[in-house]
Design an enzyme around this catalytic site. Sequence first.
Site, PDB file in Angstrom:
ATOM      1  N   ILE A  38       0.849  -1.192   0.000  1.00  0.00           N
ATOM      2  CA  ILE A  38       0.000   0.000   0.000  1.00  0.00           C
ATOM      3  C   ILE A  38       0.889   1.249   0.000  1.00  0.00           C
ATOM      4  CG2 ILE A  38      -1.650   1.329   1.395  1.00  0.00           C
ATOM      5  CD1 ILE A  38      -2.752  -1.448   2.272  1.00  0.00           C
ATOM      6  N   ASP A  39       0.650   2.150  -0.949  1.00  0.00           N
ATOM      7  CA  ASP A  39       1.509   3.330  -1.036  1.00  0.00           C
ATOM      8  C   ASP A  39       1.017   4.434  -0.096  1.00  0.00           C
ATOM      9  OD1 ASP A  39      -0.589   4.662  -2.336  1.00  0.00           O
ATOM     10  OD2 ASP A  39       0.189   4.242  -4.326  1.00  0.00           O
ATOM     11  N   SER A  40       1.821   5.495   0.021  1.00  0.00           N
ATOM     12  CA  SER A  40       1.539   6.513   1.028  1.00  0.00           C
ATOM     13  C   SER A  40       0.230   7.263   0.749  1.00  0.00           C
ATOM     14  CB  SER A  40       2.709   7.506   1.110  1.00  0.00           C
ATOM     15  OG  SER A  40       2.911   8.115  -0.145  1.00  0.00           O
ATOM     16  N   SER A  42      -2.429   5.985  -0.699  1.00  0.00           N
ATOM     17  CA  SER A  42      -3.525   5.098  -0.301  1.00  0.00           C
ATOM     18  C   SER A  42      -3.673   5.083   1.213  1.00  0.00           C
ATOM     19  CB  SER A  42      -3.279   3.678  -0.824  1.00  0.00           C
ATOM     20  OG  SER A  42      -3.297   3.675  -2.233  1.00  0.00           O
TER      21      SER A  42
END
Lengths: 80, 420
Positions: A38-40, A42
């Site tokens: 999960i990216d920042s 998201s």
Amino acid sequence: MATNEEILPDLASIVEEVAGVDAAEVTAEKSFVDDLDIDSLSMVEIAVQAEDKFGVKIPDDELAKLTTVQDAVDYISNHS
Amino acid sequence: MSSTGQGVVVTGMGATTPLGGDVATTWDGLLAGRSAASKIEQDWVDTFELPVKIASQLAVEPGEILKRVEARRLDRSEQTAIIAAREAWQHADLGDYPATEDGSPKVDALRLAVIVGTGIGGALTLLGQDDILEQQGLRKVAVLTIPMLMPNGPAAHVGLEFGAAAGVHAPVSACASGAEAIAWGWRMLMANEVDVVVAGGTEACIHPITLAGFSQARTMALRNDEPERASRPFDTGRNGFVLGEGAGMVVLEREEFAAARGATVHGRLAGIGTSADAYHITAPDPEGTGQSRAVANALRTAGLEPADVGHVNCHATATNVGDVAETVAVKKAIGDHPVLTAPKGSLGHLLGAAGAVEAIATILSVREGLIPPTANLEELDPDVTLDVVAGEARKTSLDAAISDSFGFGGHNVCLAFTPA
């Protein structure tokens, strides 16, 4: 105060909604970044939805400390 | 025009349009002369008392095709771009993706570019998120607002999808954007910068403000009670265009590269021409001077003579001035012999996607020897003194055909296609 058992399924469904990770994969020991990919951005979306769902405030500096799903569950549990 | 092995070939096509969710259904709709325009079923049509209550809306909702999490991270114009690009890539049989730097499986990431134009960009996101900011406050504004509204967003997402590392570009030239993307693809391939380009256009901006703005510019068809009869290029009863949405993508390759991998070739992008009117911000030069220069440039780069061009897939949006000006330009650059069609009678005006979807129609006309009719052309404008196909599709063998695209700002693009 909500219990872990109450928080986890709802948090998992938020993660599924935002990031497309199967809710069943969202278990306590998992790292948002390393395990669930999960990216920042998201994470910010997940935090906004969690704030609404659980009636908590998750400031950016606190969000940055939430490494694992359990960290998030604990934070929500302690602040709701 | 003969093959030297150094040209640019078309190996894949993809589209999602008001006529259908892919190339095959779109082509069938064009051949049938079917109009896709319909009533807009939204409260805002009445709320704002819009003079235009119709549009050419997508036949297949992107949300039915994409995964839910994909759909929510993409503006509608990005959704349509991704859907069309995936179809084109599959059609070209380029294998698994994203591409990698060791060329697995069929193209090297460093020799792959993506060029996707749009006229307006992520207007629905921009306007929708502005409403949210005003009504619900900062916290509710989507985290991905900026990448969803930026006009290079569709190109960037398609580039990420396939792993295109040679370049990702997003030409913006209003209603010529999709064609300009394909023209830039030809340039990159002819310069041997890359082996493969995914190129096309996308648009999804059916919204009160676009309808209001185009209405205020007096460019829109107002036949609200008969939407399927509203878009009538070259017809005496025309009074403007019907706003549409969709996307079209082609896979272009250096001929040598396509031949080496045994790709199926559907046609050749023999040449391209661009020009600027330098005349007026919205009105076309009635003498067609700039447009005819674009056509002449396309013929020159293709090594074609005017006599070779049997067919023109027209830009013709069904405005009073524009349609006639285009025929003046065609006559000036090519002569009286080409057979014309105007796909916007069926599709409506897809703005930044129009040139790409219509390029696909032109490729198919050359490949199939079949020119679709101009929907709703019942009485040809007497000022149009060329042969325009109406009623039913016309069978004819074509050595070459061109697709015209023009945009607000005086942008002119012409793409010249020849058989495989």
